[in-house]
Design a protein around this motif. Structure first.
Motif, short mmCIF file in Angstrom:
data_model
loop_
_atom_site.label_atom_id
_atom_site.label_comp_id
_atom_site.label_asym_id
_atom_site.label_seq_id
_atom_site.Cartn_x
_atom_site.Cartn_y
_atom_site.Cartn_z
N GLN A 120 69.01 0.94 6.02
CA GLN A 120 67.13 0.65 5.80
C GLN A 120 67.53 0.03 7.00
O GLN A 120 68.28 -0.39 7.58
CB GLN A 120 66.76 -0.25 4.35
N LEU A 121 66.44 1.00 7.13
CA LEU A 121 65.57 0.92 8.72
C LEU A 121 63.86 0.01 8.34
O LEU A 121 63.53 0.22 7.71
CB LEU A 121 65.55 1.47 9.61
N ARG A 122 64.55 -1.19 9.21
CA ARG A 122 62.26 -1.70 9.83
C ARG A 122 62.93 -1.57 11.12
O ARG A 122 63.10 -2.40 11.70
CB ARG A 122 62.91 -3.31 8.82
N ALA A 123 61.39 -2.41 11.38
CA ALA A 123 60.93 -1.52 12.98
C ALA A 123 59.93 -2.69 12.85
O ALA A 123 58.93 -2.36 12.47
CB ALA A 123 60.69 -0.06 13.48
N THR A 124 59.57 -3.20 14.08
CA THR A 124 58.69 -4.29 14.66
C THR A 124 58.23 -3.23 15.86
O THR A 124 58.75 -2.84 16.16
CB THR A 124 59.04 -5.47 15.09
N SER A 125 57.43 -4.01 17.00
CA SER A 125 56.82 -4.03 18.00
C SER A 125 57.20 -3.11 18.73
O SER A 125 57.71 -2.78 20.08
CB SER A 125 55.78 -3.89 18.20
N GLN A 126 59.67 -4.27 18.48
CA GLN A 126 60.15 -4.20 19.75
C GLN A 126 61.24 -3.74 19.58
O GLN A 126 62.29 -3.63 20.43
CB GLN A 126 60.40 -6.41 20.75
N LYS A 127 61.61 -4.52 18.33
CA LYS A 127 63.02 -3.96 17.98
C LYS A 127 63.32 -2.51 16.28
O LYS A 127 62.03 -3.22 15.38
CB LYS A 127 63.91 -4.72 17.65
N LEU A 128 64.16 -2.62 16.57
CA LEU A 128 64.66 -2.12 15.17
C LEU A 128 65.80 -2.96 14.50
O LEU A 128 66.99 -2.66 15.13
CB LEU A 128 64.85 -0.40 15.22
N TYR A 129 65.52 -2.80 13.16
CA TYR A 129 66.39 -3.17 12.73
C TYR A 129 67.34 -2.85 11.24
O TYR A 129 65.84 -1.79 10.77
CB TYR A 129 65.92 -4.97 11.81
N ILE A 130 68.39 -2.59 11.22
CA ILE A 130 69.08 -1.93 10.27
C ILE A 130 70.26 -3.03 8.90
O ILE A 130 70.86 -3.54 9.70
CB ILE A 130 70.53 -0.94 10.88
N TYR A 131 69.70 -2.64 8.41
CA TYR A 131 70.19 -3.07 7.06
C TYR A 131 70.93 -2.35 5.75
O TYR A 131 70.93 -1.04 5.78
CB TYR A 131 68.90 -3.97 6.04
N ALA A 132 72.01 -3.42 5.95
CA ALA A 132 73.10 -2.29 4.68
C ALA A 132 73.36 -3.07 3.83
O ALA A 132 73.87 -4.55 3.46
CB ALA A 132 74.79 -2.26 5.39
N GLN A 133 73.16 -2.97 2.59
CA GLN A 133 72.61 -3.49 1.21
C GLN A 133 72.49 -4.88 1.48
O GLN A 133 72.79 -6.02 0.43
CB GLN A 133 74.57 -4.03 0.78
N GLU A 134 71.56 -5.09 1.35
CA GLU A 134 70.45 -6.06 1.91
C GLU A 134 71.12 -6.91 3.51
O GLU A 134 69.82 -7.51 3.18
CB GLU A 134 69.63 -6.53 0.78
N LYS A 135 71.91 -6.55 3.69
CA LYS A 135 72.47 -7.93 5.02
C LYS A 135 71.78 -7.07 6.16
O LYS A 135 72.60 -5.88 6.61
CB LYS A 135 73.65 -7.36 5.06
N LEU A 136 71.88 -7.84 7.44
CA LEU A 136 71.09 -6.80 8.43
C LEU A 136 72.77 -6.82 9.58
O LEU A 136 73.30 -8.00 9.51
CB LEU A 136 70.83 -8.31 9.45
N VAL A 137 72.73 -5.83 9.61
CA VAL A 137 74.18 -5.26 10.32
C VAL A 137 73.83 -4.88 11.72
O VAL A 137 74.60 -4.80 12.80
CB VAL A 137 74.81 -4.50 9.94
N ALA A 138 72.97 -4.46 12.31
CA ALA A 138 72.21 -4.37 13.50
C ALA A 138 70.78 -4.50 13.78
O ALA A 138 70.06 -4.12 13.21
CB ALA A 138 73.14 -3.45 14.33
N SER A 139 70.68 -4.55 14.99
CA SER A 139 69.50 -4.40 15.31
C SER A 139 68.71 -3.70 17.04
O SER A 139 70.61 -3.84 18.23
CB SER A 139 68.50 -6.19 15.59
#
Length: 361
Positions: free
Chosen positions: A328-347
């Motif tokens: 799952q991908l969520r983006a803010t104005s500065q960063k892209l946050y990547i989640y796997a099974q509701e756990k943040l795995v990378a930004s």
């Protein structure tokens, strides 16, 4: 019987026997051997008197200098004051009387050798024992000594009996006791401070004559050293540090703590800057959390090269065990946050162009 008429059976008689080749030179050689043997026995006897005096304070007279060594006369014995045991500012001359610390008794091929010192910390201890009866009888104890020979010494003292002022006992009436020690050390400055089991109080005392506002203690994780941050009034900063850092350096040796001196103004500025930095970080964190709460969630499948595509840009690589899995991908104005099974795995920082490659897992 011709030699001693009436000799009895078993009695010993002296018979003079001179070898045929025993001339004048042989006689002189025999005499020298006998005299040398006598001198060695005398030397062993004289120096043997000092075997039990190692670590004591000895009064000696300067006899001469040889190859940088100062030869001292101690009664019938001689001691050596090596260059490294001499105080740089001291000047030695024939007939000069001075007190030295008998540091070592060394046995060599030619017999015993006495090694004296004028730089040893124990010289300070012995001088205090001589001048201060309370130290000699044990009612006042010297806890630690820090010394830079010829320049300055700090001594931490504590009382073993209630009602005794340890610092006052060492200084003496009108400073007479401490002045006698200073005179013996040719003007070396001596600071006598109160020892304390409380590190903060001890460190503050050790920085005397500077006044201390407060002391903060912590452990440096990088060097694994105990660090004391000491705050002093602005006008006391140079006094606390001392000439070429001498005062704080001796205080650190005396207490066993690494000491960092800061003026009150400097500490206030650092705390203000740290507070502002914390404020910025907290504000940024709140903004990020607000943006993530309202960000659209998009699902992507991790490509064979370990990357995901977002807005025509590749971000990664991700962990190999995520290849082919949905994220799952969520983006803010500065960063892209990547989640796997509701756990943040990378930004990753959002890129306008190019290949996204740097990030935090």
């Amino acid at each position: 019987l011709r030699m001693k008429p009436g000799v009895q059976l078993g009695e010993t008689i002296m018979v003079e026997s001179t070898p045929n080749d025993f001339g004048r030179i042989a006689a002189q050689t025999a005499k020298q051997v006998v005299l040398q043997g006598i001198k060695e026995v005398e030397r062993e006897y004289i120096y043997g008197e000092y075997l039990d005096r190692e670590g004591e304070l000895i009064t000696a007279t300067v006899q001469r200098t040889a190859k940088g060594n100062v030869i001292l006369e101690m009664g019938k014995a001689e001691a050596i004051l090596p260059p490294k045991e001499q105080v740089p500012n001291d000047r030695y001359y024939h007939g000069q009387r001075l007190k030295v610390y008998l540091m070592e008794i060394r046995r060599e091929d030619r017999g015993l050798r006495l090694i004296a010192s004028r730089t040893h910390k124990q010289l300070i201890m012995r001088l205090f024992e001589m001048e201060v009866p309370e130290i000699y009888n044990g009612t006042v104890e010297i806890k630690s000594i820090a010394r830079e020979p010829g320049l300055r010494t700090k001594v931490a003292v504590a009382a073993r009996q209630e009602g005794i002022d340890p610092v006052g006992s060492c200084v003496g009436m009108r400073g007479i006791r401490i002045q006698n020690i200073v005179n013996e050390l040719n003007g070396e400055k001596i600071d006598v401070v109160q020892w304390s089991s409380d590190p903060k109080e001890f460190i503050a005392n050790a920085l005397s004559p500077a006044q201390v506002v407060e002391v903060h203690l912590h452990r440096d994780d990088h060097s694994a050293a105990d660090v004391a941050v000491v705050v002093v009034p602005d006008r006391q900063l140079s006094l606390a540090i001392g000439k070429e850092g001498q005062n704080v350096r001796l205080a650190a040796k005396l207490t066993g703590w690494r000491i960092d001196i800061k003026s009150a103004t400097t500490l206030l500025e650092e705390e203000r800057a740290a507070s502002e930095a914390r404020g910025y970080a907290e504000a940024e964190q709140l903004q990020t959390e607000a943006e993530l709460a309202t960000a659209r969630v998009e699902t992507r499948k991790v490509r064979a090269d370990g990357t995901v595509v977002y807005q025509n840009h590749h971000y990664g690589p991700l962990s190999s065990d995520l290849i082919g899995a949905p994220v799952q991908l969520r983006a803010t104005s500065q960063k892209l946050y990547i989640y796997a099974q509701e756990k943040l795995v990378a930004s990753y920082i959002l890129l306008e162009s190019g290949h996204g490659s740097s990030g935090e897992s």
